[in-house]
Design a protein around this motif. Structure first.
Motif, PDB file in Angstrom:
ATOM      1  N   ARG A 192       0.838  -1.197   0.000  1.00  0.00           N
ATOM      2  CA  ARG A 192       0.000   0.000   0.000  1.00  0.00           C
ATOM      3  C   ARG A 192       0.873   1.247   0.000  1.00  0.00           C
ATOM      4  O   ARG A 192       2.014   1.207   0.465  1.00  0.00           O
ATOM      5  N   SER A 193       0.323   2.327  -0.494  1.00  0.00           N
ATOM      6  CA  SER A 193       1.066   3.591  -0.571  1.00  0.00           C
ATOM      7  C   SER A 193       0.219   4.705   0.012  1.00  0.00           C
ATOM      8  O   SER A 193      -0.979   4.793  -0.271  1.00  0.00           O
ATOM      9  N   ALA A 194       0.848   5.574   0.820  1.00  0.00           N
ATOM     10  CA  ALA A 194       0.094   6.597   1.538  1.00  0.00           C
ATOM     11  C   ALA A 194       0.920   7.867   1.690  1.00  0.00           C
ATOM     12  O   ALA A 194       2.109   7.904   1.356  1.00  0.00           O
ATOM     13  N   SER A 195       0.297   8.905   2.202  1.00  0.00           N
ATOM     14  CA  SER A 195       0.882  10.202   2.578  1.00  0.00           C
ATOM     15  C   SER A 195       1.864  10.754   1.536  1.00  0.00           C
ATOM     16  O   SER A 195       3.016  11.011   1.852  1.00  0.00           O
TER      17      SER A 195
ATOM     18  N   PHE B   1       6.609   9.268  -0.385  1.00  0.00           N
ATOM     19  CA  PHE B   1       5.396   8.636   0.125  1.00  0.00           C
ATOM     20  C   PHE B   1       5.769   7.610   1.187  1.00  0.00           C
ATOM     21  O   PHE B   1       6.950   7.293   1.397  1.00  0.00           O
ATOM     22  N   THR B   2       4.766   7.070   1.859  1.00  0.00           N
ATOM     23  CA  THR B   2       4.941   5.993   2.823  1.00  0.00           C
ATOM     24  C   THR B   2       4.507   4.683   2.190  1.00  0.00           C
ATOM     25  O   THR B   2       3.361   4.567   1.736  1.00  0.00           O
ATOM     26  N   ARG B   3       5.426   3.722   2.110  1.00  0.00           N
ATOM     27  CA  ARG B   3       5.091   2.389   1.611  1.00  0.00           C
ATOM     28  C   ARG B   3       4.727   1.504   2.794  1.00  0.00           C
ATOM     29  O   ARG B   3       5.482   1.402   3.759  1.00  0.00           O
ATOM     30  N   ILE B   4       3.564   0.866   2.726  1.00  0.00           N
ATOM     31  CA  ILE B   4       3.067   0.026   3.810  1.00  0.00           C
ATOM     32  C   ILE B   4       3.005  -1.406   3.307  1.00  0.00           C
ATOM     33  O   ILE B   4       2.291  -1.716   2.349  1.00  0.00           O
ATOM     34  N   GLY B   5       3.775  -2.268   3.929  1.00  0.00           N
ATOM     35  CA  GLY B   5       3.799  -3.677   3.563  1.00  0.00           C
ATOM     36  C   GLY B   5       4.315  -4.450   4.747  1.00  0.00           C
ATOM     37  O   GLY B   5       3.629  -4.587   5.758  1.00  0.00           O
TER      38      GLY B   5
ATOM     39  N   GLY C 136       5.986  -3.638   7.244  1.00  0.00           N
ATOM     40  CA  GLY C 136       6.420  -2.441   7.949  1.00  0.00           C
ATOM     41  C   GLY C 136       6.084  -1.200   7.154  1.00  0.00           C
ATOM     42  O   GLY C 136       5.396  -1.243   6.126  1.00  0.00           O
ATOM     43  N   PHE C 137       6.567  -0.070   7.638  1.00  0.00           N
ATOM     44  CA  PHE C 137       6.343   1.217   6.994  1.00  0.00           C
ATOM     45  C   PHE C 137       7.701   1.758   6.541  1.00  0.00           C
ATOM     46  O   PHE C 137       8.644   1.802   7.333  1.00  0.00           O
ATOM     47  N   ARG C 138       7.809   2.193   5.307  1.00  0.00           N
ATOM     48  CA  ARG C 138       9.061   2.688   4.752  1.00  0.00           C
ATOM     49  C   ARG C 138       8.815   4.021   4.043  1.00  0.00           C
ATOM     50  O   ARG C 138       7.717   4.275   3.547  1.00  0.00           O
TER      51      ARG C 138
ATOM     52  N   ALA D  30      13.411   0.791   8.461  1.00  0.00           N
ATOM     53  CA  ALA D  30      13.100   0.541   9.873  1.00  0.00           C
ATOM     54  C   ALA D  30      11.702  -0.047  10.008  1.00  0.00           C
ATOM     55  O   ALA D  30      10.992  -0.268   9.033  1.00  0.00           O
ATOM     56  N   TRP D  31      11.285  -0.265  11.247  1.00  0.00           N
ATOM     57  CA  TRP D  31       9.994  -0.916  11.494  1.00  0.00           C
ATOM     58  C   TRP D  31       8.826  -0.029  11.080  1.00  0.00           C
ATOM     59  O   TRP D  31       7.870  -0.491  10.457  1.00  0.00           O
TER      60      TRP D  31
END
Length: 440
Positions: free
Chosen positions: A342-345, A357-361, A363-365, A382-383
């Motif tokens: 997922r991709s956000a922000s 952007f923030t990649r959500i899978g 963890g968050f990257r 990181a986590w």
């Protein structure tokens, strides 16, 4: 002011808001600068500045310390000094003994001096030298109120960074974020404002209600943020200098995720009603909001392109959080994230070529992609890293990192070229950061 100070090629009167510049443009220095600081960092001498007419040697040392710290933070420089290296006289500021600095291992040198003025202000001379070639590259002066001496130091560091890296300035800026204190189950959250190096911290809200997503106006005079009113998220506009604030949209509607347009005339935000969340835009001074999206689901986190013609945003209209781009009037909506997870922000870069952007899978990257979509790559591992914001020169991304277990959040900045993120100094936890434009 002394004759030596008057001989400076440029004097910038920050307190009066007047700027002028006359410099020659010598060929670029033959040094390799890597923004990430992983290799090729330039060794630069930053000795304590001597006192000129009415100046203070103690202040000169403090200014050099800030300049050295600023340059070190870019990852492009390894400063020598001001501790542990020799000094120089006021006369040597413009005519240094290059051989001595070569022997010390420096390839570049920042020199200068501090003078007091009859009106209580101070002038900081800032000179940059190519030690290897034995020539002066930059000569500027900064006149500030005595209490604003750190601004002169940041301006000097910006001058050095820009001249040697070829990138825009970004050190004389501020950062707004949500300061977090207290236990995980009962956090106090306040909007905090500080200089980019963590100094001059002050709080703009009292922590009586939850606050999120503070964002600067293009001139840095205003902030928009999401607070609570009658237990509902609402967008507020706050004057940074006075602390006065107002609701962006009157009435009882739920509003959140605000951001200014590049010209400062509009604010784009999310509005929830009737079981749907859509993106709206309204004049920064108020008015009737204009609806831009109408797809089922949640459309949020809008961000304008630098030219104001397009908006990138986050939507779950396709079943998962992904990134979409549309024209500023809401037309031409299309998905641009296809990298998995997922991709956000999303946030558009100041140069217009990238979107953070923030990649959500797993963890968050923090990730980057091209403005048209594609070319996705991750900057952190990181986590839980999220909430990116761009430095005004487009070379660094600010974000917050949440520790697993404790839930404590801290601020970090990472160069877009890669490399280890640098922790930003805050006295307590911090989240939702936003980088200001360059200070006026």
């Amino acid at each position: 002011m002394s004759k030596l100070a008057l001989a400076l090629a440029c004097t910038i009167c920050l307190s009066a808001g007047v700027q002028s510049q006359t410099t020659d443009d010598p060929p670029p220095v033959e040094v390799r600068v890597v923004s990430g600081g992983v290799q090729g960092a330039t060794t630069i001498a930053v000795p304590a500045m001597p006192a000129g007419e009415g100046g203070s040697a103690g202040l000169g040392r403090q200014i050099a310390e800030v300049i050295a710290s600023d340059l070190r933070s870019t990852g492009a420089f390894t400063p020598l000094g001001p501790n542990g290296i020799g000094g120089y006289s006021v006369a040597q500021a413009t005519a240094p003994a290059y051989g001595d600095w070569r022997s010390a291992g420096a390839t570049a040198l920042v020199s200068g001096y501090v003078e007091g003025r009859a009106d209580g202000r101070v002038t900081v001379a800032c000179l940059l030298h190519d030690v290897t070639a034995g020539r002066q590259l930059v000569s500027q002066g900064f006149t500030v109120a005595a209490a604003d001496w750190r601004r002169a130091a940041h301006k000097c560091a910006d001058t050095v960074y820009a001249r040697l890296s070829g990138e825009g300035a970004y050190l004389d800026t501020r950062i707004v974020y949500v300061s977090e204190s207290g236990p995980k189950t009962n956090r106090t959250k306040r909007i905090a404002l500080m200089d980019s190096d963590g100094s001059n911290l002050r709080y703009l809200t009292l922590g009586k209600s939850t606050v999120t997503t503070p964002r600067f106006s293009p001139d840095g005079r205003l902030l928009v943020y999401t607070g609570t009113l009658a237990r509902k998220p609402r967008v507020f506009v706050i004057d940074v200098a006075s602390g006065r604030e107002r609701l962006l949209v009157p009435g009882g509607v739920i509003t959140f995720a605000p951001r200014f347009s590049p010209d400062g005339r509009r604010i784009v935000f999310s509005l929830a009603q009737g079981g749907n969340t859509d993106i709206f835009v309204v004049g920064a001074d108020g008015g009737t909001p204009q609806r831009l999206t109408s797809a089922p689901g949640v459309d949020t986190s809008p961000s304008f392109s630098p030219d104001g013609r397009r908006i990138v945003f986050e939507s779950d209209r396709g079943g998962t959080q992904q990134l979409y781009v549309m024209n500023a009037d809401g037309s031409g909506q299309r998905r641009i994230s296809f990298g998995g997870g997922r991709s956000a922000s999303p946030v558009w870069s100041p140069k217009g070529d990238l979107i953070a952007f923030t990649r959500i899978g797993a963890g968050f990257r923090i990730g980057l992609m091209s403005a048209s979509g594609g070319g996705e790559r991750l900057l952190t591992d990181a986590w839980q890293d999220e909430g990116p914001s761009w430095a005004p020169n487009g070379q660094f991304v600010l974000f917050h990192r949440t520790a697993q277990g404790s839930g404590n959040a801290t601020l970090y900045a990472v160069p877009i070229t890669g490399g280890p993120p640098r922790r930003m100094p805050t006295p307590q936890g911090g989240s939702d950061p936003s980088w200001s434009p360059l200070n006026n």
